[in-house]
Design an enzyme around this catalytic site. Structure first.
Site, PDB file in Angstrom:
ATOM      1  N   PHE A 111      37.270   2.088  44.818  1.00  0.00           N
ATOM      2  CA  PHE A 111      37.232   3.444  44.271  1.00  0.00           C
ATOM      3  C   PHE A 111      35.951   4.179  44.616  1.00  0.00           C
ATOM      4  O   PHE A 111      35.915   5.422  44.612  1.00  0.00           O
ATOM      5  CB  PHE A 111      37.439   3.404  42.749  1.00  0.00           C
ATOM      6  CG  PHE A 111      36.218   3.122  41.935  1.00  0.00           C
ATOM      7  CD1 PHE A 111      35.485   4.156  41.377  1.00  0.00           C
ATOM      8  CD2 PHE A 111      35.803   1.814  41.691  1.00  0.00           C
ATOM      9  CE1 PHE A 111      34.364   3.906  40.599  1.00  0.00           C
ATOM     10  CE2 PHE A 111      34.682   1.548  40.921  1.00  0.00           C
ATOM     11  CZ  PHE A 111      33.957   2.590  40.371  1.00  0.00           C
ATOM     12  N   LYS A 112      34.888   3.456  44.929  1.00  0.00           N
ATOM     13  CA  LYS A 112      33.630   4.121  45.249  1.00  0.00           C
ATOM     14  C   LYS A 112      33.759   5.029  46.476  1.00  0.00           C
ATOM     15  O   LYS A 112      32.979   5.970  46.647  1.00  0.00           O
ATOM     16  CB  LYS A 112      32.526   3.080  45.491  1.00  0.00           C
ATOM     17  CG  LYS A 112      32.348   2.076  44.356  1.00  0.00           C
ATOM     18  CD  LYS A 112      31.777   2.714  43.117  1.00  0.00           C
ATOM     19  CE  LYS A 112      31.648   1.727  41.968  1.00  0.00           C
ATOM     20  NZ  LYS A 112      30.586   0.760  42.113  1.00  0.00           N
TER      21      LYS A 112
END
Length: 464
Positions: A111-112
């Site tokens: 998700f980063k």
């Protein structure tokens, strides 16, 4: 929109200056001077926008027109144009009223990437426009480092150094960081845990002379732009679920250790998104669960778990939430954070705690519960969760009321954490981008967990 510090000693500054400052110069965290609130009519008008269009709409309220619209659009399109799913962050129905928001379709399968691909483009843009060298310095519990490196590798005018705790990230996370051959990348494998890495980073940014002399910029979620980029997928997820069923409010279950991802959800709620409960999912490093249930914020003994990206005791973004829940009082925040630094503990109670509990639920997921959740959902739905996403689903099962519609954040691809998946007796096929990592040469420097050792390596890197 202007930006101020949670501790009150940074005057109102613009979007680009806030982006470059990262950690506020007074040691606090930067927040917008006011939070825009979007009406139901505005949300309805946004419901059918693409992910990229939604980014542009939301960022338009925060950038103060400091970036021309065509430049911002070009950065957004470059950031998300290579994601493996055209929806960028698609939503999957897992069962009944439980949905998964898949946040792992970017280049490093975590998700980063959502925020850091954009931040990489923005740092490149600022470096070019201002003709200045930028030294990005960050710490990672696993995923931030790979995403940040991917966003700026090989870019002129930028060098990036990432600290990660030696032996405390998954093998795939380590390989994603350390197999990048570009000369503008330095990986430091630090003896200690993530909290040690994060503390050193914060201390270096707090040294204003060192920060200025070395053009330091932040990639961790102490940088407000990263939080802002993450608010977008909360809106996008709500819109996608609303297309599938009639829903007024939703819960979000968020695996988190540094309080950044769930703070983005809190910010989205403050901006008008119809959120019922924010469910905080953590693991055995459950300082945040205890805070929400008891009002006590106090680190305990560090534990290595199957969900290493959440193996964090001291959460960077906790101060931002305290600032809002305690009435936006910078003097009080300064006193509390000084107390925490001296005593290692802070406590809230009474009406303040009731406000926290009205907005948040929390569940600390034990190791066996995490593995059992992976096995259960694989057997029942044929969906393979990574251990962090499994913590989110387990917390949703534990905390959501009957009839609630809950969106749980799937924060990483399971191939990044095959060690835990194999313990469930499950064999998975790796995506080619991950399987190929095992054939590449690694580049990393192991260092002692001291500020002096880190600075020594930084100086060699910056002067090379």
């Amino acid at each position: 929109m202007e930006y101020i510090s949670t501790r009150g000693n940074v005057g109102k500054i613009g979007f680009i200056d806030a982006f470059l400052m990262g950690l506020a110069d007074d040691g606090g965290l930067l927040v917008p001077s006011e939070i825009p609130v979007f009406s139901a009519e505005k949300l309805k008008a946004w419901q059918n926008l693409s992910y990229q269009e939604l980014v542009l709409e939301i960022f338009g309220y925060f950038t103060n027109d400091e970036i021309p619209a065509e430049d911002l659009r070009a950065m957004v399109n470059a950031s998300y144009g290579t994601f493996r799913d055209p929806g960028v962050t698609p939503v999957r129905r897992l069962k009944d009223n439980l949905y998964l928001l898949e946040l792992f379709h970017g280049p490093t399968f975590a998700f980063k990437d959502i925020a850091l691909q954009f931040m990489g483009e923005l740092y490149t843009y600022v470096s070019r426009k201002q003709n200045k060298t930028i030294h990005i310095l960050g710490a990672t519990s696993g995923d931030t480092g790979a995403s940040a490196i991917q966003g700026v590798r090989g870019k002129d005018g930028i060098k990036i150094c990432i600290l990660h705790p030696h032996g405390k990230v998954s093998k795939v996370q380590e390989l994603q960081m350390t197999t990048v051959p570009d000369d503008n990348v330095l990986n430091l494998s630090v003896d200690g845990n993530f909290d040690d890495c994060q503390r050193i980073i914060k201390d270096l940014f707090a040294d204003l002379e060192f920060k200025s002399a070395n053009h330091l910029c932040a990639i961790n979620s102490i940088n407000f732009v990263r939080i802002l980029a993450q608010t977008v997928y909360y809106f996008y997820a709500y819109f996608q679920v609303a297309k599938q069923q009639d829903v007024k409010e939703v819960n979000f279950s968020v695996p988190t250790g540094n309080f950044g991802d769930i703070f983005a959800g809190y910010l989205a709620k403050r901006m008008g998104l119809p959120v019922n409960k924010l469910i905080l999912a953590t693991n055995e490093n459950n300082i945040l669960e205890r805070f929400i249930k008891e009002g006590v914020y106090m680190p305990g003994d560090f534990r290595s778990t199957y969900s290493p990206s959440m193996d964090i005791q001291v959460a960077s973004n906790f101060e931002r939430y305290l600032y809002y829940v305690l009435g936006e009082n910078p003097q009080l925040i300064t006193e509390l954070m000084n107390q925490f630094r001296k005593e290692g503990k802070l406590v809230i109670s009474g009406d303040d705690l009731l406000r926290v509990q009205a907005e948040f639920g929390a569940h600390g997921v034990g190791g066996q519960e995490c593995l059992d959740t992976i096995s259960k959902y694989k057997a029942e739905t044929d969906y393979l969760l990574d251990p962090h996403s499994a913590c989110g689903v387990a917390a949703a099962d534990q905390c959501a009321e009957s009839g609630d519609v809950t969106i749980s954040l799937a924060t990483a691809h399971p191939a990044k954490f095959d060690e835990a998946i194999r313990l469930c007796g499950i064999e998975q096929a790796f995506p080619e981008q991950i399987s190929s990592l095992f054939e590449k040469t690694q580049r990393q420097t192991r260092v002692e967990g001291t500020q002096e050792a880190i600075v020594s390596e930084l100086m060699k890197f910056y002067n090379a």
